[in-house]
Write a protein that holds these residues in place. Structure first.
Motif, PDB file in Angstrom:
ATOM      1  N   UNK A   4      24.741 -16.170  25.811  1.00  7.27           N
ATOM      2  CA  UNK A   4      24.847 -16.004  24.362  1.00  7.27           C
ATOM      3  C   UNK A   4      26.062 -15.126  24.118  1.00  7.27           C
ATOM      4  N   UNK A   5      27.082 -15.674  23.454  1.00  7.89           N
ATOM      5  CA  UNK A   5      28.345 -14.958  23.258  1.00  7.89           C
ATOM      6  C   UNK A   5      28.644 -14.859  21.771  1.00  7.89           C
ATOM      7  N   UNK A   6      29.000 -13.663  21.352  1.00  3.43           N
ATOM      8  CA  UNK A   6      29.485 -13.425  19.995  1.00  3.43           C
ATOM      9  C   UNK A   6      30.844 -12.756  20.131  1.00  3.43           C
ATOM     10  N   UNK A   7      31.858 -13.353  19.516  1.00  4.65           N
ATOM     11  CA  UNK A   7      33.208 -12.776  19.507  1.00  4.65           C
ATOM     12  C   UNK A   7      33.593 -12.476  18.069  1.00  4.65           C
ATOM     13  N   UNK A   8      34.109 -11.272  17.873  1.00  6.31           N
ATOM     14  CA  UNK A   8      34.486 -10.816  16.537  1.00  6.31           C
ATOM     15  C   UNK A   8      35.790 -10.045  16.596  1.00  6.31           C
ATOM     16  N   UNK A   9      36.537 -10.086  15.529  1.00  4.97           N
ATOM     17  CA  UNK A   9      37.650  -9.161  15.354  1.00  4.97           C
ATOM     18  C   UNK A   9      37.150  -8.075  14.412  1.00  4.97           C
ATOM     19  N   UNK A  10      37.143  -6.850  14.912  1.00  2.00           N
ATOM     20  CA  UNK A  10      36.639  -5.712  14.142  1.00  2.00           C
ATOM     21  C   UNK A  10      37.832  -4.867  13.717  1.00  2.00           C
ATOM     22  N   UNK A  11      38.156  -4.872  12.418  1.00  2.00           N
ATOM     23  CA  UNK A  11      39.306  -4.086  11.962  1.00  2.00           C
ATOM     24  C   UNK A  11      39.023  -2.588  12.003  1.00  2.00           C
ATOM     25  N   UNK A  12      40.095  -1.824  12.020  1.00  2.00           N
ATOM     26  CA  UNK A  12      40.019  -0.355  11.935  1.00  2.00           C
ATOM     27  C   UNK A  12      39.182   0.255  13.044  1.00  2.00           C
ATOM     28  N   UNK A  13      39.324  -0.285  14.252  1.00  2.00           N
ATOM     29  CA  UNK A  13      38.602   0.250  15.409  1.00  2.00           C
ATOM     30  C   UNK A  13      39.524   0.189  16.617  1.00  2.00           C
ATOM     31  N   UNK A  14      39.198   0.997  17.624  1.00  2.00           N
ATOM     32  CA  UNK A  14      39.939   0.943  18.886  1.00  2.00           C
ATOM     33  C   UNK A  14      38.954   0.752  20.036  1.00  2.00           C
ATOM     34  N   UNK A  15      39.452   0.159  21.089  1.00  2.13           N
ATOM     35  CA  UNK A  15      38.624  -0.029  22.283  1.00  2.13           C
ATOM     36  C   UNK A  15      38.111   1.316  22.790  1.00  2.13           C
ATOM     37  N   UNK A  16      38.969   2.307  22.783  1.00  2.13           N
ATOM     38  CA  UNK A  16      38.595   3.636  23.286  1.00  2.13           C
ATOM     39  C   UNK A  16      37.417   4.209  22.501  1.00  2.13           C
ATOM     40  N   UNK A  17      37.444   4.097  21.174  1.00  2.00           N
ATOM     41  CA  UNK A  17      36.350   4.607  20.339  1.00  2.00           C
ATOM     42  C   UNK A  17      35.036   3.910  20.673  1.00  2.00           C
ATOM     43  N   UNK A  18      35.061   2.602  20.711  1.00  2.00           N
ATOM     44  CA  UNK A  18      33.838   1.838  20.973  1.00  2.00           C
ATOM     45  C   UNK A  18      33.335   2.108  22.394  1.00  2.00           C
ATOM     46  N   UNK A  19      34.245   2.134  23.350  1.00  2.00           N
ATOM     47  CA  UNK A  19      33.867   2.377  24.739  1.00  2.00           C
ATOM     48  C   UNK A  19      33.176   3.742  24.865  1.00  2.00           C
TER      49      UNK A  19
END
Length: 159
Positions: A4-19
């Motif tokens: 089950x895969x969901x791909x999204x473009x999330x504006x105003x975010x960085x990989x570092x923040x989410x990680x």
């Protein structure tokens, strides 16, 4: 194997923040991210310095009629682009993985949330058993959940 895969473009975010948020889960922050839907997410036992081997507990609602509760071990931690959790039950690792891939873009991130359940090879004969729980209705609820929660996380992290 069920994917089950969901791909999204999330504006105003960085990989570092989410990680950072996802690799160091704290219950009260998890609840603040989506109060009422997110219940608990924290490290139960620390693994290595880079979080490999951490055991986490997660508990959340997936829509009005579903709840997802599990222990998992961090089997992949590639800062800041990938985290892989393998679910556990009764101390045994299950053939169930949640993988989060994060790629920085000019004004946000490309986020890929993948749930894999089941076996490869001859073990895939058991996949119909997993489909009893992870049926199309659950998949739809999870997709809808993902399409809300990741945008909410970007908003939460801005504050």
């Amino acid at each position: 194997m069920i994917k089950h895969i969901v791909e999204l473009i999330v504006p105003n975010a960085t990989s570092e923040q989410f990680y950072d948020f996802m690799i160091n889960p704290i219950d009260h922050q998890y609840r603040q991210w989506w109060d009422g839907e997110h219940l608990s997410f924290h490290i139960v036992k620390s693994g290595k310095e880079n979080h490999l081997g951490d055991i986490v507990f997660m508990d959340e609602h997936i829509g009005a009629n579903r709840r997802l509760t599990f222990f998992a071990v961090v089997t992949g931690a590639n800062r800041p682009n990938q985290i892989v959790w393998q679910m556990k039950k009764f101390g045994l690792r299950l053939p169930a993985y949640v993988e989060l891939n994060l790629t920085d873009l000019d004004n946000g991130i490309l986020l890929k949330h993948e749930l894999r359940i089941g076996f490869l090879g001859i073990g895939k004969l058991l996949d119909p058993i997993f489909r009893i729980y992870f049926n199309r209705s659950f998949q739809k609820s999870l997709k809808e959940h993902c399409e809300i929660e990741w945008y909410r996380l970007a908003e939460y992290l801005k504050n």
